[in-house]
Design a protein around this motif. Structure first.
Motif, short mmCIF file in Angstrom:
data_model
loop_
_atom_site.label_atom_id
_atom_site.label_comp_id
_atom_site.label_asym_id
_atom_site.label_seq_id
_atom_site.Cartn_x
_atom_site.Cartn_y
_atom_site.Cartn_z
N ILE A 82 29.55 30.49 30.85
CA ILE A 82 29.99 29.67 31.97
C ILE A 82 29.17 29.91 33.25
O ILE A 82 28.98 29.02 34.06
CB ILE A 82 31.50 29.88 32.23
N GLY A 125 26.64 21.77 37.00
CA GLY A 125 26.66 23.01 36.23
C GLY A 125 25.82 24.09 36.88
O GLY A 125 25.42 25.04 36.24
N LEU A 126 25.58 23.94 38.17
CA LEU A 126 24.77 24.95 38.88
C LEU A 126 25.63 25.88 39.73
O LEU A 126 25.24 26.99 40.04
CB LEU A 126 23.74 24.26 39.78
N GLY A 127 26.81 25.39 40.08
CA GLY A 127 27.63 26.11 41.05
C GLY A 127 27.89 27.57 40.68
O GLY A 127 27.65 28.48 41.47
N LYS A 156 39.12 21.32 41.72
CA LYS A 156 38.63 20.20 40.91
C LYS A 156 39.31 20.18 39.53
O LYS A 156 39.63 19.13 39.00
CB LYS A 156 37.10 20.35 40.76
N SER A 171 42.77 29.48 35.12
CA SER A 171 41.64 30.41 35.12
C SER A 171 41.72 31.32 36.32
O SER A 171 42.28 30.96 37.36
CB SER A 171 40.32 29.65 35.21
N ILE A 175 43.16 23.46 34.04
CA ILE A 175 42.97 23.14 32.62
C ILE A 175 42.49 24.32 31.80
O ILE A 175 42.59 24.32 30.58
CB ILE A 175 41.96 21.97 32.45
N GLY A 212 29.24 16.96 38.81
CA GLY A 212 28.77 18.34 38.96
C GLY A 212 27.51 18.53 38.16
O GLY A 212 27.20 17.76 37.26
N ILE A 219 39.65 27.30 30.39
CA ILE A 219 38.34 27.20 29.75
C ILE A 219 38.45 27.79 28.34
O ILE A 219 39.03 28.86 28.17
CB ILE A 219 37.29 28.01 30.55
N SER A 247 26.40 29.45 38.54
CA SER A 247 25.18 30.25 38.45
C SER A 247 24.73 30.69 39.84
O SER A 247 24.29 31.83 40.04
CB SER A 247 24.12 29.43 37.73
N THR A 305 25.57 24.91 32.61
CA THR A 305 26.67 24.93 31.65
C THR A 305 27.83 24.11 32.19
O THR A 305 28.27 24.31 33.32
CB THR A 305 27.18 26.36 31.41
N ASN A 322 35.84 24.51 42.61
CA ASN A 322 36.01 24.31 41.18
C ASN A 322 37.47 24.34 40.79
O ASN A 322 37.96 23.50 40.04
CB ASN A 322 35.29 25.41 40.39
N PHE A 373 38.83 33.21 38.41
CA PHE A 373 37.46 33.61 38.67
C PHE A 373 37.52 34.70 39.72
O PHE A 373 38.21 34.55 40.73
CB PHE A 373 36.64 32.43 39.21
P1 ADP Z 1 29.79 22.18 38.18
O1 ADP Z 1 28.96 21.91 39.40
O2 ADP Z 1 29.48 21.28 37.04
O3 ADP Z 1 31.24 22.34 38.46
P2 ADP Z 1 29.83 25.04 37.80
O4 ADP Z 1 28.71 25.97 37.42
O5 ADP Z 1 30.49 25.26 39.08
O6 ADP Z 1 29.23 23.59 37.69
O7 ADP Z 1 30.88 25.08 36.64
C1 ADP Z 1 30.47 24.95 35.32
C2 ADP Z 1 31.58 24.47 34.44
O8 ADP Z 1 32.57 25.49 34.32
C3 ADP Z 1 32.31 23.28 34.95
O9 ADP Z 1 31.65 22.08 34.61
C4 ADP Z 1 33.64 23.41 34.24
O10 ADP Z 1 33.52 22.89 32.93
C5 ADP Z 1 33.85 24.91 34.15
N1 ADP Z 1 34.73 25.44 35.20
C6 ADP Z 1 34.34 26.02 36.36
N2 ADP Z 1 35.43 26.41 37.08
C7 ADP Z 1 36.51 26.06 36.38
C8 ADP Z 1 37.93 26.20 36.58
N3 ADP Z 1 38.44 26.79 37.69
N4 ADP Z 1 38.75 25.72 35.62
C9 ADP Z 1 38.23 25.14 34.50
N5 ADP Z 1 36.94 24.99 34.25
C10 ADP Z 1 36.07 25.44 35.17
#
Ligand code: ADP
Length: 620
Positions: free
Chosen positions: A418, A436-438, A376, A463, A408, A434, A410, A440, A423, A373, A465
């Motif tokens: 998130i 939005g499952l990763g 990405k 960000s 970028i 994507g 959040i 979770s 989401t 992520n 995480f």
């Molecule tokens: P996806 O498979 O859509 O990436 P995730 O559950 O992994 O699903 O992430 C959900 C959302 O959280 C992403 O679509 C993105 O909008 C936001 N996100 C996740 N990680 C980041 C990050 N490192 N920087 C910015 N936004 C993020």
């Protein structure tokens, strides 16, 4: 005076008497103070007759009243008892002993009435009685509560009350049956003023009262909780059933999707290794990338389904953390190809014990998700995994992994959601693939192992995480795992492999893939299990690759048959090839006699590693 004198002569200790000349005065006193007993004269300057009792009991339903009547007014006293007084005494004819006894009994009855009231409110059961000759209806406090009515009077006149309080209709509905058959049961419901439904059960019968007059007496029970519990149980059952269906559906759909994906990925891998011009190569690369993304989505859906169904198990194996992080960083490099991005991991301040016990694959999955992520959503700058030791003993280690990016960011109002499924932060100017499952999945995987996850972010700046998890320290292990290099099968004789696979496309993918890796390959292909057995009875092989879902005889059956019936099969390695992602949890897989499995779509490296592991170089 007379009464005071009589009372003074009784053996009731510590008695305090307040005397009021009017009903109004008495009512005021009752609202100020708790009295064990009320001695009530029905004829007072401000109230006469039964109205006096009615007004008192209307306001204080639980008051213990002994009615005082005049000489020769016995019938009035009895009537008063029917209407809710506890007893009656004829003025002037009071013998102190009798009086004391009456008071004691009345007070005791008051106590049991209080217990009864408590019991009714705990059990949600009220009682009521309709006196047929006078049409007077009296009911307990709980009965009023259940009906959603306020008790304002000691009794109601039924034919006046019914039009005024429509809810009473449910009780009225039982009367006809009671009068005809002597008793009645009724389950019904009504709407409360706030719109919620109340379910009730009414049981009543005709009975005789003190005077031998006919009355209808009944109970009313509030069964809303039970009904709602039942409803919830039903809903729960339906949910469980549909969950099971969903699980089966997801498993079979993903299987159906993985099988052709195998062909698509395999074919495009093969295609990529042929001669092509630049334009063709870019098309093939697009196909490969899209296939990988699609495969990722399928895997995510499978993963979330098994998490939601509680079907997830964690392995315990020793692993080398720095090595795992090195590999992760290496694997991420290809995703950063077109970006000006540094990806690295940073050691903790203190010395780190490198060998830990834990589920290495799951840890990898969590890191891949978070770092993936971060890469990405970051175009330039860095993605760093900072390791922090939060606590350590000589047996355990609590680690914090901070995945810090300069991407970028959040928006603050999205941070809470998130980690929920599906989401995704919407941005106008960017479209990201994507589901939005990763996140979770990450949250579930970490929390199911007793850890915690979180995020801090500043929009436009980046960000972080993070997750924290505890690990047990492991002894140093031999670094293991076959290193995939050149073909390890003996070069001086063919490597004999039998492939049992019904899908023509997959046959071709496997053949081409294997031929490329093993120039000395001799491959036989059986379209189904029975054919595989025939091959095995005629020829000998170094290894069998066995699809699971096949017509005629499936992979489980075939392998069991081989183990039981084919001569000298003990050493023959049989690898399952399956698109069934949960193969390891399949009981049949373990009992059929497989040596291992390769998931389809297979990663070439993984397939070769498995083959090499089970076909060690044999002395010629
Ligand atoms: P996806 O498979 O859509 O990436 P995730 O559950 O992994 O699903 O992430 C959900 C959302 O959280 C992403 O679509 C993105 O909008 C936001 N996100 C996740 N990680 C980041 C990050 N490192 N920087 C910015 N936004 C993020």
């Amino acid at each position: 005076m007379l009464l005071r004198l009589s009372l003074a002569q009784t053996d009731l200790a510590d008695m305090e008497i307040d005397h009021y000349l009017t009903l109004g005065g008495g009512l005021d006193a009752l609202s100020e103070k708790d009295y064990a007993l009320v001695l009530l004269d029905l004829s007072l300057p401000d109230s006469r007759g039964f109205e006096t009792l009615e007004r008192l009991l209307g306001r204080f339903p639980m008051a213990n009243v002994i009615v005082m009547t005049g000489l020769g007014d016995d019938h009035l006293g009895l009537e008063a008892v029917r209407l809710g007084a506890q007893d009656f005494a004829v003025k002037g004819s009071l013998d102190p002993n009798q009086l004391a006894k009456m008071l004691r009994y009345t007070i005791e009855r008051g106590r049991s009435r209080a217990r009864m009231r408590e019991m009714q409110s705990l059990a949600h059961i009220g009682n009521w009685e309709l006196h047929l000759p006078t049409r007077q209806w009296s009911a307990s406090e709980e009965c009023f509560r259940i009906l959603g009515l306020k008790r304002e009077k000691a009794w109601l006149i039924w034919d006046e009350a019914l039009p005024a309080y429509p809810v009473l209709q449910c009780i009225n509905d039982t009367f006809e049956t009671v009068l005809e058959q002597g008793a009645c049961d009724l389950n019904t419901s009504f709407d409360l003023p706030d719109g919620t439904k109340r379910y009730i059960y009414i049981r009543c019968k005709s009975a005789l009262d003190l005077f031998g007059e006919q009355v209808i007496s009944g109970i009313i029970q509030d069964v809303t909780e039970e009904r709602e519990g039942e409803e919830l149980r039903k809903v729960h059952e339906v949910a469980q059933r549909s969950n099971r269906l969903k699980e089966q559906f997801v498993a079979s759909i993903s299987h159906e999707m993985r099988t052709p994906m195998n062909a698509i990925l395999g074919m495009s891998n093969l295609l990529a290794s042929t001669e092509m011009n630049g334009e063709q190569r870019s098309y093939v690369d697009s196909i490969r990338q899209s296939s990988e993304i699609l495969l990722g989505v399928i895997n995510d859906i499978l993963e979330i389904a098994s998490i939601q169904n509680g079907k997830i198990h964690f392995e315990r194996q020793a692993f080398h953390l720095p090595e795992l992080l090195d590999h992760m960083v290496q694997a991420m490099q290809y995703k950063t190809k077109e970006k000006d991005l540094v990806v690295e991991w940073v050691k903790p301040g203190q010395a780190l014990h490198p060998w830990l016990w834990g589920d290495k694959l799951r840890l990898n999955q969590v890191l891949f998700n978070l770092v993936g992520n971060a890469v990405k959503f970051t175009d330039r700058g860095s993605v760093r995994v900072h390791l922090q030791i939060k606590a350590s003993t000589d047996q355990r280690l609590k680690l914090r992994f901070n995945v810090v990016d300069t991407g970028i960011g959040i928006p603050a109002d999205q941070l809470d959601a998130i980690f929920d499924t599906f989401t995704r932060v919407r941005t106008k100017d960017r479209i990201f693939e994507g589901t939005g499952l990763g996140l979770s999945i990450v949250k579930n995987l970490v929390e199911l192992q007793g850890g915690s996850v979180g995020v801090d972010s500043v929009l436009g700046e980046g960000s972080t995480f993070w997750f924290e998890m505890e690990f047990e320290l492991a002894e140093s292990q031999e670094t293991s795992g076959p290193v995939i290099s050149s073909p390890s099968a003996p070069a001086d004789r063919p490597l004999r492999i039998l492939l049992a696979e019904d899908h023509k496309m997959n046959q071709l993918v496997a053949r081409k893939t294997l031929e490329r890796q093993y120039p000395n390959l001799h491959l036989d292909i059986a379209d189904h299990g029975e054919m595989a057995v025939e091959f095995l009875q005629q020829y000998s092989y170094d290894l069998v690759l066995m699809d699971i879902q096949m017509p005629v005889m499936d992979g489980f059956e075939t392998t069991r048959y081989i183990r039981a019936n084919v001569a000298g099969p003990e050493q023959l390695p049989v690898l399952a090839m399956t698109a069934h992602a949960n193969i390891e949890k399949d009981e049949q897989f373990h009992t059929s006699g497989f040596n291992g499995f390769v998931l389809k779509p297979f990663e070439q490296k993984q397939l070769f590693a498995m083959i090499d592991q089970f076909t060690p170089v044999k002395p010629s």
